[in-house]
Write a protein that holds these residues in place. Sequence first.
Motif, short mmCIF file in Angstrom:
data_model
loop_
_atom_site.label_atom_id
_atom_site.label_comp_id
_atom_site.label_asym_id
_atom_site.label_seq_id
_atom_site.Cartn_x
_atom_site.Cartn_y
_atom_site.Cartn_z
N GLY A 42 0.81 -1.21 0.00
CA GLY A 42 0.00 0.00 0.00
C GLY A 42 0.84 1.26 0.00
O GLY A 42 1.88 1.33 0.66
N ASP A 43 0.40 2.27 -0.76
CA ASP A 43 1.06 3.58 -0.76
C ASP A 43 0.63 4.38 0.47
O ASP A 43 -0.38 4.09 1.11
N ILE A 44 1.40 5.42 0.76
CA ILE A 44 1.00 6.40 1.77
C ILE A 44 0.80 7.73 1.06
O ILE A 44 1.70 8.23 0.39
N LEU A 45 -0.41 8.26 1.16
CA LEU A 45 -0.77 9.50 0.49
C LEU A 45 -1.01 10.58 1.53
O LEU A 45 -1.38 10.30 2.68
N ALA A 81 -3.52 -6.78 -2.91
CA ALA A 81 -2.75 -5.54 -2.78
C ALA A 81 -3.02 -4.91 -1.42
O ALA A 81 -4.13 -5.00 -0.89
N GLY A 82 -2.00 -4.28 -0.85
CA GLY A 82 -2.17 -3.63 0.44
C GLY A 82 -3.01 -2.38 0.35
O GLY A 82 -3.03 -1.68 -0.67
N GLU A 83 -3.74 -2.07 1.42
CA GLU A 83 -4.58 -0.87 1.46
C GLU A 83 -3.70 0.38 1.56
O GLU A 83 -2.69 0.40 2.26
N HIS A 84 -4.13 1.43 0.85
CA HIS A 84 -3.42 2.71 0.93
C HIS A 84 -3.75 3.41 2.26
O HIS A 84 -4.84 3.24 2.81
N THR A 85 -2.82 4.20 2.72
CA THR A 85 -3.02 5.01 3.93
C THR A 85 -3.03 6.49 3.52
O THR A 85 -2.13 6.95 2.82
N ILE A 86 -4.07 7.21 3.95
CA ILE A 86 -4.21 8.63 3.61
C ILE A 86 -4.03 9.45 4.88
O ILE A 86 -4.75 9.26 5.87
N ALA A 117 5.01 8.14 -0.24
CA ALA A 117 5.81 6.91 -0.12
C ALA A 117 5.14 5.84 -0.96
O ALA A 117 3.96 5.55 -0.77
N ARG A 118 5.90 5.27 -1.90
CA ARG A 118 5.34 4.23 -2.77
C ARG A 118 5.48 2.87 -2.12
O ARG A 118 6.51 2.53 -1.53
N GLY A 119 4.45 2.06 -2.29
CA GLY A 119 4.50 0.70 -1.80
C GLY A 119 5.41 -0.16 -2.65
O GLY A 119 5.64 0.10 -3.83
N GLY A 120 5.94 -1.22 -2.06
CA GLY A 120 6.84 -2.12 -2.78
C GLY A 120 6.10 -2.96 -3.81
O GLY A 120 4.92 -3.29 -3.64
#
Length: 391
Positions: A42-45, A81-86, A117-120
């Motif tokens: 998951g990305d962090i936005l 896929a992992g959940e994004h964090t906002i 931050a981009r997820g792997g």
Amino acid sequence: MFIDEARIRIKAGDGGNGCMAFRREKFVPRGGPSGGDGGHGGDILMQSSLSHNTLVHFRFNPEHKSERGGHGLGSNMSGAAGEHTILKVPVGTLLYDDDTGDLIHDFAHPNEEIVIARGGRGGRGNQHFATSTHQAPREHELGRAGEAHNYRLELRLLADAGLVGFPNVGKSTLISRLSAAKPKIANYAFTTLEPNLGVVRIGDPPFEKSFTVADMPGLIEGAHLGAGLGVQFLKHIERTSVLVHLIDVSDAAIMPSTEVSSRPERSEVERPASPTSAVETADPIANYNIILNELKSFDPALAAKPTILVASKADVANPAKLKKLTAFAKRKKLPLFLISAVSGEGIDKLKYALADAVSLHRSVEIIPAIPTPAKRKPHYPPPAPNARGRA
């Protein structure tokens, strides 16, 4: 609690590992490799929001981690896929890289969103390694690690007009008369310990106009060296379009005490650093120049902003002070308004003059909040170059 600076540590989700599996079913001879791919982390936005006005939620929760991707499965099934964090920040927040000091983004408008931050990436399963000569591969990839960063957040209030001046000249009382703000008002210096923000509305719908006013804690001579409350709050008026400089023209100005106060609720930060740094002179022009020099010491651009002079406490004004200030304003071609926050004299006239000055000099266009779409591609900042100089 008003918190305008915070440091955070973030870690995007790692990618899931690829799977090594082979298809084994009845009546399916030589099924071959069937390992699925790992899911992306998951990305962090980060998103600007009008529902937040401070960074206090980051001060006590500095670490944020996104969900990792699921591992690959057999039968060519990929991992989830992992959940994004906002992470939501107030409008006006500046995002800095804490390691390099570089400015990453300026959230000047509502609902701006970037990936910080981009997820792997997920690893490939062994199905991708099959060839005509290598029909039973046992190779598979591990997931890539998600990005990790240290960031520094700095909030700068987006106000159209900023109130500056010596302590106890009536800034808090004025903002309480101009808007619905309810700052602390008391008959001693350094009553305001943090910026106050108020919304001023003039006119009737549908021709109503509005603008925001920020009340800054009082400045004294030597503030840029740390005297009094220093200039740590002046960053909140760097984006203002107009400065409102209040000058006390009465004979009853209350100055900051240089002695240790017996008041239990007041801390050492409220007292000036030296006895000479808290002296407000009886000359209104000298007082104006003292504050102007402190603004220049912090940022020369502040002193160059359009300024409106306000002679406060007109109900108990000293005629000699008022006459001298009027002549000075005429010589410097600065607009001067005589007000009394107690009786209300000159408040409406100042309010409409401020609205005209703000509309003329407003530097940041006000964009209405737009609902965030359910699905959209987020903006990725440009990647940093690696050791070989390639992105």
